[in-house]
Design a protein around this motif. Structure first.
Motif, short mmCIF file in Angstrom:
data_model
loop_
_atom_site.label_atom_id
_atom_site.label_comp_id
_atom_site.label_asym_id
_atom_site.label_seq_id
_atom_site.Cartn_x
_atom_site.Cartn_y
_atom_site.Cartn_z
N ILE A 1 -5.45 1.26 -5.07
CA ILE A 1 -6.29 2.25 -5.74
C ILE A 1 -6.09 3.63 -5.12
O ILE A 1 -5.70 3.75 -3.96
N ASP A 2 -6.36 4.66 -5.90
CA ASP A 2 -6.13 6.03 -5.43
C ASP A 2 -7.29 6.59 -4.63
O ASP A 2 -7.10 7.42 -3.75
N LEU A 3 -8.51 6.16 -4.94
CA LEU A 3 -9.69 6.55 -4.16
C LEU A 3 -10.22 5.29 -3.49
O LEU A 3 -10.59 4.33 -4.16
N VAL A 4 -10.24 5.32 -2.17
CA VAL A 4 -10.50 4.12 -1.39
C VAL A 4 -11.82 4.24 -0.65
O VAL A 4 -12.07 5.23 0.04
N ALA B 1 0.83 -1.21 0.00
CA ALA B 1 0.00 0.00 0.00
C ALA B 1 0.86 1.26 0.00
O ALA B 1 0.58 2.22 -0.72
N VAL B 2 1.92 1.25 0.78
CA VAL B 2 2.80 2.42 0.88
C VAL B 2 3.64 2.58 -0.40
O VAL B 2 3.95 3.69 -0.80
N SER B 3 3.95 1.49 -1.05
CA SER B 3 4.81 1.51 -2.23
C SER B 3 4.08 1.87 -3.51
O SER B 3 4.66 1.77 -4.59
N GLY B 4 2.85 2.26 -3.42
CA GLY B 4 2.14 2.74 -4.59
C GLY B 4 1.16 1.77 -5.21
O GLY B 4 0.48 2.11 -6.17
N ARG B 5 1.08 0.59 -4.70
CA ARG B 5 0.10 -0.35 -5.23
C ARG B 5 -1.28 0.02 -4.68
O ARG B 5 -1.40 0.75 -3.73
N TRP C 1 -15.96 -0.89 5.77
CA TRP C 1 -16.65 -0.57 7.02
C TRP C 1 -17.20 0.86 7.04
O TRP C 1 -17.72 1.31 8.07
N MET C 2 -17.09 1.58 5.90
CA MET C 2 -17.56 2.97 5.85
C MET C 2 -18.29 3.23 4.52
O MET C 2 -18.10 2.49 3.56
N ASN C 3 -19.07 4.29 4.49
CA ASN C 3 -19.77 4.69 3.27
C ASN C 3 -19.12 5.88 2.61
O ASN C 3 -19.75 6.56 1.82
N GLN C 4 -17.88 6.15 2.94
CA GLN C 4 -17.16 7.29 2.38
C GLN C 4 -15.98 6.80 1.54
O GLN C 4 -15.51 5.68 1.72
N THR C 5 -15.52 7.67 0.67
CA THR C 5 -14.34 7.41 -0.14
C THR C 5 -13.27 8.42 0.26
O THR C 5 -13.57 9.59 0.50
N PHE C 6 -12.01 7.93 0.32
CA PHE C 6 -10.90 8.77 0.75
C PHE C 6 -9.74 8.64 -0.22
O PHE C 6 -9.47 7.55 -0.72
N PRO C 7 -8.99 9.72 -0.43
CA PRO C 7 -7.76 9.60 -1.22
C PRO C 7 -6.73 8.74 -0.48
O PRO C 7 -6.58 8.84 0.74
N LYS C 8 -6.06 7.89 -1.24
CA LYS C 8 -5.07 6.99 -0.65
C LYS C 8 -4.04 7.76 0.18
O LYS C 8 -3.68 7.33 1.28
N GLU C 9 -3.56 8.87 -0.32
CA GLU C 9 -2.54 9.65 0.40
C GLU C 9 -3.05 10.10 1.76
O GLU C 9 -2.29 10.14 2.73
N ASP C 10 -4.32 10.47 1.86
CA ASP C 10 -4.89 10.87 3.15
C ASP C 10 -4.92 9.70 4.12
O ASP C 10 -4.66 9.85 5.32
#
Length: 157
Positions: free
Chosen positions: A95-98, A89-93, A102-111
Motif C-alpha cells: 500500500i502507498d499510505l502505511v 515491499a521494495v518492488s512496488g507491492r 505499532w503506531m497511530n500515524q500513517t506514512f507514505p511508503k516511499e518515506d
C-alpha cells in the motif's frame, strides 16, 4: 532505491562474514551507541527492516525474541528468511499510505523505504567504529566501486 537495498544487503552479508570470526564475548560486549552490542545492533537492523516491510505489505508484524538469536549464523538465517517480504515491499507491492500496527500515524511508503535504508546505514556506521576499536578493518562503505552482483543475483530485485 532497489540498488541501495542491494547495497545494504551486500554490506550486511559482508559484516556477517567478518563477525563470524568474533568471539561470543566480543559480539555481546556492552558498547556505547547502537543497540549496545554488535549482536543486538545487527538483530535490530533486521527486525526494523522486516517490521516496516511487512507494514507496507499490510501483513502483521513478526515479533522475535532477541534471545533466540545468539549467533551470527542465527542472524544471517533471519536476514534471509524474510527477505522476500522486503523485496516485495521494495518492488512496488503493498500500500502507498502505511499505518504500522505499532503506531497511530500513517506514512507514505516511499518515506518508509528511505527510512529503512538510512536506518541500516546509520547502524552500519556504528559497527565500523566498534570494528576499529577492536582492531578490525571495517567493511567499505563505498557505493560507487562496490559490486552488487552477488546481492542482485541472490535477491532478484
Amino acid at each position: 532505491m532497489k540498488k541501495l537495498f542491494q547495497y545494504n544487503w551486500t554490506v550486511r552479508d559482508e559484516w556477517f562474514t567478518v563477525c563470524e570470526e568474533l568471539s561470543r564475548e566480543e559480539l555481546t560486549k556492552p558498547r556505547t551507541g547502537g543497540m549496545g552490542s554488535i549482536l543486538r545492533t545487527l538483530f535490530h537492523i533486521i527486525d526494523v527492516e522486516l517490521s516496516w516491510a511487512r507494514a507496507i505489505l499490510g501483513k502483521d508484524d513478526v515479533s522475535f525474541v532477541e534471545s533466540d538469536f545468539t549467533t551470527i549464523q542465527d542472524l544471517r538465517k533471519l536476514s534471509e528468511q524474510y527477505r522476500e517480504d522486503v523485496i516485495d515491499a521494495v518492488s512496488g507491492r503493498g500500500i502507498d499510505l502505511v499505518k504500522p500496527g505499532w503506531m497511530n500515524q500513517t506514512f507514505p511508503k516511499e518515506d518508509i523505504l528511505r527510512h529503512i535504508l538510512a536506518h541500516e546505514i546509520h547502524h552500519i556506521g556504528q559497527l565500523s567504529v566498534w570494528a576499529r576499536e577492536i582492531g578490525i578493518e571495517p567493511i567499505s562503505a563505498n557505493v560507487v566501486s562496490r559490486s552488487h552482483h552477488k546481492a542482485a543475483k541472490k535477491q532478484h530485485l
